[in-house]
Design a protein around this motif. Structure first.
Motif, PDB file in Angstrom:
ATOM      1  N   ARG A  59     -13.334 -22.552   9.218  1.00 30.40           N
ATOM      2  CA  ARG A  59     -12.312 -21.451   9.375  1.00 30.40           C
ATOM      3  C   ARG A  59     -11.665 -21.421   8.161  1.00 30.40           C
ATOM      4  O   ARG A  59     -10.996 -22.121   7.811  1.00 30.40           O
ATOM      5  N   LEU A  60     -11.805 -20.215   7.327  1.00 30.85           N
ATOM      6  CA  LEU A  60     -11.161 -19.801   6.156  1.00 30.85           C
ATOM      7  C   LEU A  60      -9.689 -18.997   6.440  1.00 30.85           C
ATOM      8  O   LEU A  60     -10.069 -17.838   7.047  1.00 30.85           O
ATOM      9  N   SER A  61      -8.703 -19.189   6.064  1.00 27.95           N
ATOM     10  CA  SER A  61      -7.709 -18.140   6.265  1.00 27.95           C
ATOM     11  C   SER A  61      -6.719 -17.996   4.958  1.00 27.95           C
ATOM     12  O   SER A  61      -6.286 -19.144   4.507  1.00 27.95           O
ATOM     13  N   SER A  62      -6.345 -17.129   4.497  1.00 25.75           N
ATOM     14  CA  SER A  62      -5.530 -16.849   3.307  1.00 25.75           C
ATOM     15  C   SER A  62      -4.077 -16.726   3.967  1.00 25.75           C
ATOM     16  O   SER A  62      -3.796 -15.599   4.801  1.00 25.75           O
ATOM     17  N   THR A  63      -3.160 -17.159   3.270  1.00 28.77           N
ATOM     18  CA  THR A  63      -1.606 -17.160   3.535  1.00 28.77           C
ATOM     19  C   THR A  63      -1.126 -16.115   2.877  1.00 28.77           C
ATOM     20  O   THR A  63      -1.358 -16.083   1.592  1.00 28.77           O
ATOM     21  N   TYR A  64      -0.421 -15.165   3.549  1.00 30.69           N
ATOM     22  CA  TYR A  64       0.281 -13.763   2.904  1.00 30.69           C
ATOM     23  C   TYR A  64       1.604 -13.646   3.305  1.00 30.69           C
ATOM     24  O   TYR A  64       2.029 -14.244   4.473  1.00 30.69           O
ATOM     25  N   HIS A  74      -2.137 -13.155  -2.798  1.00 35.73           N
ATOM     26  CA  HIS A  74      -2.729 -14.281  -2.075  1.00 35.73           C
ATOM     27  C   HIS A  74      -4.060 -14.298  -2.566  1.00 35.73           C
ATOM     28  O   HIS A  74      -4.597 -13.527  -3.287  1.00 35.73           O
ATOM     29  N   ARG A  75      -4.642 -15.103  -1.767  1.00 34.38           N
ATOM     30  CA  ARG A  75      -6.119 -15.505  -1.953  1.00 34.38           C
ATOM     31  C   ARG A  75      -7.034 -14.224  -1.846  1.00 34.38           C
ATOM     32  O   ARG A  75      -6.936 -13.459  -0.876  1.00 34.38           O
ATOM     33  N   TRP A  76      -7.820 -13.951  -2.845  1.00 28.43           N
ATOM     34  CA  TRP A  76      -8.623 -12.635  -2.859  1.00 28.43           C
ATOM     35  C   TRP A  76     -10.176 -12.614  -2.386  1.00 28.43           C
ATOM     36  O   TRP A  76     -10.488 -12.268  -1.371  1.00 28.43           O
ATOM     37  N   MET A  77     -10.747 -13.779  -2.794  1.00 25.57           N
ATOM     38  CA  MET A  77     -12.065 -14.103  -2.474  1.00 25.57           C
ATOM     39  C   MET A  77     -12.094 -15.600  -1.519  1.00 25.57           C
ATOM     40  O   MET A  77     -11.549 -16.393  -2.006  1.00 25.57           O
ATOM     41  N   ALA A  78     -12.800 -15.520  -0.415  1.00 30.19           N
ATOM     42  CA  ALA A  78     -13.231 -16.686   0.330  1.00 30.19           C
ATOM     43  C   ALA A  78     -14.049 -17.440  -0.301  1.00 30.19           C
ATOM     44  O   ALA A  78     -13.979 -18.701  -0.638  1.00 30.19           O
ATOM     45  N   ALA A  98      -8.087 -10.714   0.831  1.00 32.72           N
ATOM     46  CA  ALA A  98      -8.092  -9.137  -0.130  1.00 32.72           C
ATOM     47  C   ALA A  98      -9.232  -8.614  -0.209  1.00 32.72           C
ATOM     48  O   ALA A  98      -9.408  -7.584  -0.224  1.00 32.72           O
ATOM     49  N   GLY A  99      -9.986  -9.537  -0.916  1.00 35.76           N
ATOM     50  CA  GLY A  99     -11.215  -9.041  -1.574  1.00 35.76           C
ATOM     51  C   GLY A  99     -12.575  -9.172  -0.508  1.00 35.76           C
ATOM     52  O   GLY A  99     -12.802  -8.468   0.321  1.00 35.76           O
ATOM     53  N   SER A 100     -13.112 -10.195  -0.712  1.00 37.68           N
ATOM     54  CA  SER A 100     -14.623 -10.322  -0.230  1.00 37.68           C
ATOM     55  C   SER A 100     -14.394 -11.820   0.863  1.00 37.68           C
ATOM     56  O   SER A 100     -13.838 -12.623   0.349  1.00 37.68           O
ATOM     57  N   ALA A 101     -15.221 -11.792   1.826  1.00 43.58           N
ATOM     58  CA  ALA A 101     -15.388 -13.040   2.721  1.00 43.58           C
ATOM     59  C   ALA A 101     -16.469 -13.819   1.980  1.00 43.58           C
ATOM     60  O   ALA A 101     -16.242 -14.935   1.720  1.00 43.58           O
ATOM     61  N   VAL A 102     -17.488 -12.932   1.552  1.00 47.13           N
ATOM     62  CA  VAL A 102     -18.758 -13.630   0.733  1.00 47.13           C
ATOM     63  C   VAL A 102     -19.126 -12.620  -0.200  1.00 47.13           C
ATOM     64  O   VAL A 102     -19.613 -11.740   0.086  1.00 47.13           O
ATOM     65  N   PHE A 103     -19.030 -13.201  -1.628  1.00 45.80           N
ATOM     66  CA  PHE A 103     -19.420 -12.398  -2.700  1.00 45.80           C
ATOM     67  C   PHE A 103     -20.602 -13.210  -3.354  1.00 45.80           C
ATOM     68  O   PHE A 103     -20.348 -14.167  -3.724  1.00 45.80           O
ATOM     69  N   VAL A 104     -21.742 -12.529  -3.665  1.00 44.41           N
ATOM     70  CA  VAL A 104     -22.885 -13.119  -4.200  1.00 44.41           C
ATOM     71  C   VAL A 104     -23.057 -12.384  -5.439  1.00 44.41           C
ATOM     72  O   VAL A 104     -23.122 -11.008  -5.533  1.00 44.41           O
ATOM     73  N   THR A 105     -22.921 -13.139  -6.695  1.00 48.03           N
ATOM     74  CA  THR A 105     -23.051 -12.589  -7.945  1.00 48.03           C
ATOM     75  C   THR A 105     -24.539 -12.288  -8.496  1.00 48.03           C
ATOM     76  O   THR A 105     -25.250 -12.484  -7.633  1.00 48.03           O
ATOM     77  N   ASP A 106     -24.672 -11.713  -9.573  1.00 49.21           N
ATOM     78  CA  ASP A 106     -26.227 -11.335 -10.070  1.00 49.21           C
ATOM     79  C   ASP A 106     -26.711 -12.338 -10.717  1.00 49.21           C
ATOM     80  O   ASP A 106     -27.814 -12.351 -11.164  1.00 49.21           O
ATOM     81  N   HIS A 107     -26.344 -13.408 -10.830  1.00 53.93           N
ATOM     82  CA  HIS A 107     -26.781 -14.748 -11.059  1.00 53.93           C
ATOM     83  C   HIS A 107     -27.208 -15.772 -10.171  1.00 53.93           C
ATOM     84  O   HIS A 107     -27.488 -17.097 -10.134  1.00 53.93           O
ATOM     85  N   VAL A 108     -27.555 -15.027  -8.727  1.00 53.66           N
ATOM     86  CA  VAL A 108     -27.851 -15.872  -7.624  1.00 53.66           C
ATOM     87  C   VAL A 108     -29.211 -15.023  -7.077  1.00 53.66           C
ATOM     88  O   VAL A 108     -29.113 -14.039  -7.013  1.00 53.66           O
ATOM     89  N   ARG A 109     -30.173 -16.077  -6.263  1.00 56.19           N
ATOM     90  CA  ARG A 109     -30.967 -15.646  -5.603  1.00 56.19           C
ATOM     91  C   ARG A 109     -31.443 -16.273  -4.630  1.00 56.19           C
ATOM     92  O   ARG A 109     -31.009 -17.513  -4.585  1.00 56.19           O
ATOM     93  N   ARG A 110     -32.011 -15.934  -3.436  1.00 60.04           N
ATOM     94  CA  ARG A 110     -32.422 -16.570  -2.155  1.00 60.04           C
ATOM     95  C   ARG A 110     -31.158 -17.253  -1.584  1.00 60.04           C
ATOM     96  O   ARG A 110     -31.028 -18.261  -1.645  1.00 60.04           O
ATOM     97  N   ARG A 130     -11.675  -5.362  -0.016  1.00 65.84           N
ATOM     98  CA  ARG A 130     -12.331  -5.428   1.354  1.00 65.84           C
ATOM     99  C   ARG A 130     -13.717  -5.146   1.090  1.00 65.84           C
ATOM    100  O   ARG A 130     -14.451  -4.483   1.970  1.00 65.84           O
ATOM    101  N   TYR A 131     -14.362  -5.871   0.143  1.00 66.87           N
ATOM    102  CA  TYR A 131     -15.956  -5.728   0.041  1.00 66.87           C
ATOM    103  C   TYR A 131     -16.264  -6.859   0.610  1.00 66.87           C
ATOM    104  O   TYR A 131     -16.700  -7.991   0.349  1.00 66.87           O
ATOM    105  N   THR A 132     -16.336  -6.794   2.104  1.00 66.96           N
ATOM    106  CA  THR A 132     -16.337  -7.870   2.893  1.00 66.96           C
ATOM    107  C   THR A 132     -17.424  -9.109   2.730  1.00 66.96           C
ATOM    108  O   THR A 132     -17.489 -10.064   2.415  1.00 66.96           O
ATOM    109  N   PHE A 133     -18.646  -8.491   2.898  1.00 68.02           N
ATOM    110  CA  PHE A 133     -20.042  -9.171   2.727  1.00 68.02           C
ATOM    111  C   PHE A 133     -20.827  -8.261   1.592  1.00 68.02           C
ATOM    112  O   PHE A 133     -21.404  -7.388   1.707  1.00 68.02           O
TER     113      PHE A 133
END
Length: 244
Positions: A59-64, A74-78, A98-110, A130-133
Motif C-alpha cells: 500500500r503506497l500513500s502520499s502525505t499531503y 507532495h509525492r508525484w509518482m508512486a 499527484a501524477g501516476s500510480a505506475v508510469f512506464v518510460t520508453d526505455h522499458v519493454r515486457r 493524474r495520468y494514473t496508469f
C-alpha cells in the motif's frame, strides 16, 4: 543483440531471432508500417539494464496538506519503471498521488501491471497530472486495474510503439479521457474496458496537448463500455472497435 527499428522518432525495441537474406525475424510484432527510405535497424547494447524485477503486495500513500485539496507539494509518482525489461507490478494500492500510480518510460519493454487500485489523487485538475496508469514503452500488459478521479486513468504516451494492452480495466469519476493521449501510439488494445461517464479515445487531438494530432494507429477497442468512444481512421493506418 537488441535491435531498434526507428519509426520517425519512435523506437521499437525488439530482439532479432533469425536472419534469412534480407528478412529479419523478430521476437515481437512491429505495429506501424515503415518504408525503406525512412526506417533503419541499429545494433544496440544496454549494459546495466534491469530484468526480472517486481513491486508487489504493498500500500503506497502520499502525505499531503489536508487543508488544500489541490496540493501539489507532495509525492508525484508512486512507481516509475525505467531502464528495464521483464518487470511487473501487482497487488498494489495507491492513494493521493499527484501524477501516476505506475508510469512506464520508453526505455522499458515486457511489463505486466495487474490487480492494482488507485484512489483519491490529490492535485490540480489539468495536463501532466493524474495520468494514473501510463506507458510510453512497448509489450506492456495492464490488467484488472481500477482508477478513480484521474485525468487520464489509462493511456499511452507519445509514439508508444506497442504492442500495449489494457484488459479489464475500470475508470470511475474521471476528469478527462482514457486511451491514446499523445501522438501516434500504435498497436494499442483496450479489451473489456469500462468507464463510467468516461471518453475512450483514439482520436485526433489536433492542436491540443501541444499539437498531439493523431493519437493512435492500428489499434483496437474490443468489448468496451464508455460514455463515448472516439475511434476515427488516421491516414495510412486503421483503428477498429467491436462489441462496444
Amino acid at each position: 543483440n537488441y535491435m531498434t527499428p526507428s519509426i520517425g522518432t519512435s523506437h521499437s525495441n525488439e530482439v532479432i531471432l533469425a536472419i534469412s537474406g534480407d528478412t529479419l525475424f523478430l521476437d515481437a510484432p512491429l505495429t506501424c508500417a515503415m518504408t525503406t527510405d525512412e526506417a533503419f535497424v541499429q545494433v544496440q547494447t544496454w549494459p546495466g539494464r534491469i530484468a526480472q524485477s517486481a513491486v508487489e503486495n504493498m500500500r503506497l500513500s502520499s502525505t499531503y496538506d489536508i487543508e488544500n485539496p489541490k496540493d501539489e507539494n507532495h509525492r508525484w509518482m508512486a512507481i516509475v519503471l525505467d531502464n528495464g525489461e521483464d518487470l511487473w507490478v501487482r497487488r498494489v494500492q495507491f492513494r493521493h498521488f499527484a501524477g501516476s500510480a505506475v508510469f512506464v518510460t520508453d526505455h522499458v519493454r515486457r511489463v505486466t501491471v495487474e490487480d492494482c487500485q488507485s484512489f483519491a489523487p490529490v492535485s490540480e485538475i489539468g495536463g501532466s497530472r493524474r495520468y494514473t496508469f501510463h506507458t510510453m514503452g512497448g509489450q506492456c500488459l495492464f490488467q484488472r486495474l481500477y482508477a478513480e478521479q484521474g485525468f487520464h486513468d489509462f493511456g499511452t504516451g507519445r509514439l508508444a510503439a506497442g504492442p500495449n494492452a489494457f484488459v479489464q480495466c475500470q475508470a470511475d469519476w474521471s476528469h478527462h479521457m482514457s486511451g491514446a493521449i499523445d501522438a501516434w501510439a500504435t498497436g494499442l488494445l483496450f479489451d473489456g474496458f469500462n468507464g463510467e461517464g468516461v471518453l475512450l479515445s483514439f482520436g485526433n487531438r489536433g492542436q491540443d496537448n501541444m499539437g498531439a494530432g493523431w493519437t493512435a494507429a492500428n489499434s483496437m477497442m474490443w468489448n468496451c463500455s464508455a460514455a463515448m468512444l472516439a475511434n476515427p481512421t488516421p491516414p495510412t493506418a486503421n483503428n477498429w472497435a467491436y462489441g462496444a
